[in-house]
Every structure is written in structure tokens, then in C-alpha cells.
Design a protein around this motif. Sequence first.
Motif, PDB file in Angstrom:
ATOM      1  N   GLY A 116       4.349  -2.339 -25.016  1.00 43.30           N
ATOM      2  CA  GLY A 116       5.398  -3.081 -24.323  1.00 43.30           C
ATOM      3  C   GLY A 116       6.474  -2.132 -23.839  1.00 43.30           C
ATOM      4  O   GLY A 116       6.755  -1.117 -24.465  1.00 43.30           O
ATOM      5  N   ARG A 137      -3.186  -5.878 -24.572  1.00 45.35           N
ATOM      6  CA  ARG A 137      -1.996  -6.618 -24.129  1.00 45.35           C
ATOM      7  C   ARG A 137      -0.921  -5.629 -23.711  1.00 45.35           C
ATOM      8  O   ARG A 137      -0.699  -4.616 -24.360  1.00 45.35           O
ATOM      9  CB  ARG A 137      -1.425  -7.482 -25.256  1.00 45.35           C
ATOM     10  N   TYR A 147       3.214  -5.954 -22.517  1.00 43.95           N
ATOM     11  CA  TYR A 147       4.363  -6.824 -22.336  1.00 43.95           C
ATOM     12  C   TYR A 147       5.403  -6.056 -21.521  1.00 43.95           C
ATOM     13  O   TYR A 147       5.972  -5.078 -21.989  1.00 43.95           O
ATOM     14  CB  TYR A 147       4.933  -7.258 -23.690  1.00 43.95           C
ATOM     15  N   SER A 159       3.387  -4.459 -15.698  1.00 43.12           N
ATOM     16  CA  SER A 159       2.186  -3.683 -15.953  1.00 43.12           C
ATOM     17  C   SER A 159       1.714  -2.959 -14.699  1.00 43.12           C
ATOM     18  O   SER A 159       1.630  -3.548 -13.625  1.00 43.12           O
ATOM     19  CB  SER A 159       1.068  -4.601 -16.455  1.00 43.12           C
TER      20      SER A 159
END
Length: 194
Positions: free
Chosen positions: A122, A182, A184, A187
Motif C-alpha cells: 500500500g 493486493r 492499496y 496502482s
Amino acid sequence: SNGKVKSYVKNAAGGFIKVGRANSNENSFDNTVTSSVGDNTQITAGSDFRLHANFDLQKFEVDAIAHGGGFLAFAKANAEANITNTATTTIGKNARIEADTLDVLAHVSRMKADAYGESIAGGFTGTSNAYGYVDVTSTVSNTLLGDPDTEFGTQLIGWKGVDIRAVHLPDNYVLDGHKKSRFYGISIAGGGFG
């Protein structure tokens, strides 16, 4: 033969620029099972005769996990499980086996492998990629070594039956390569294969 193997690697970091990589990709389970009857061996069994070479991989787990975050965050996890198996039976030259039943079997009775890649990152921008692979190479075989210089050579006599089999039992295989990826934030790219 049977086996249980586990490999686990984890990378976690943070900061203004985070570049994390977790690789668990040098994981190999190499197996050779051999059952044999030697040259010129004479066997007379009162009832049944069995010659088996069996591969049974109960569990092979590979995990690669990369976590972290920062203003620029890049994370990659790669998990690979590589399995190589050879199961063979051999009956030597001029061997003679006599029984009610003969069962010659080279087989893989079970194979369970799991490769899991997890990448979570992230930040303001960056990437997160995860990969999980299971690769299998397996050979099963039976060899009867005859002798062309003799009248009879290798003899298998089963008064009620002779079975010579080389089999893989795919119903007992659980081969799972999977991933979780994933990101966050904003991206640049993300994904992976599993």
C-alpha cells in the motif's frame, strides 16, 4: 516412499520507497523408488507374490509472502513447488517367479502439493504481484530383463493370474498453485498467476 515438506519465506518492510520481494522458488522434491528381483533369482511363493514401487507424497507446501507499504510501494511474491518422481520395478535376467497370483506394480498413490504466493502493498503508487506454481514430472515403469541367449529367459508364472501395471492415480492428486495480490493506493500494475 512418502514425504512431507514445507518451505516458507516472508518479507515485510516499509518506508518512503518500499521494494519487497519474497521468493520461494528453489523448492524441489526429488524422489526415486525402486523395487527389484535380481538376475537368476528363483522364487516359488505358496500363495501370492507382490513387487511394488510406490510414491506417496503426503504434503509439499511452499509459501512466499511479501507485505509492506510506503509512498512508493513495490511488492512481489513467487512460490514454486517442483516435484520429480521416478517409480520403477525391475525383474532381472533369467529370473523365475511362480505363485498363485503375481502383482507387479509401479505407481503414484498420492501427491499433494500447494504453492501459495501472497503480495500485499500500500502507498501512494506502486505495484503488487504474486505467483504460485506447482510443476510435476513423474515416471512409473516396469522392466522385465529377458535374456535372448537362453531358451526361456525371465519367467512369471501366476496360476491364478499375473498383473503388471504402471499407473498414476490422478484422483488422489491435489496440486494447487494459487496467489493473492493486493495493492492499496494508485496502482501502476498488479496481478500475477496462480
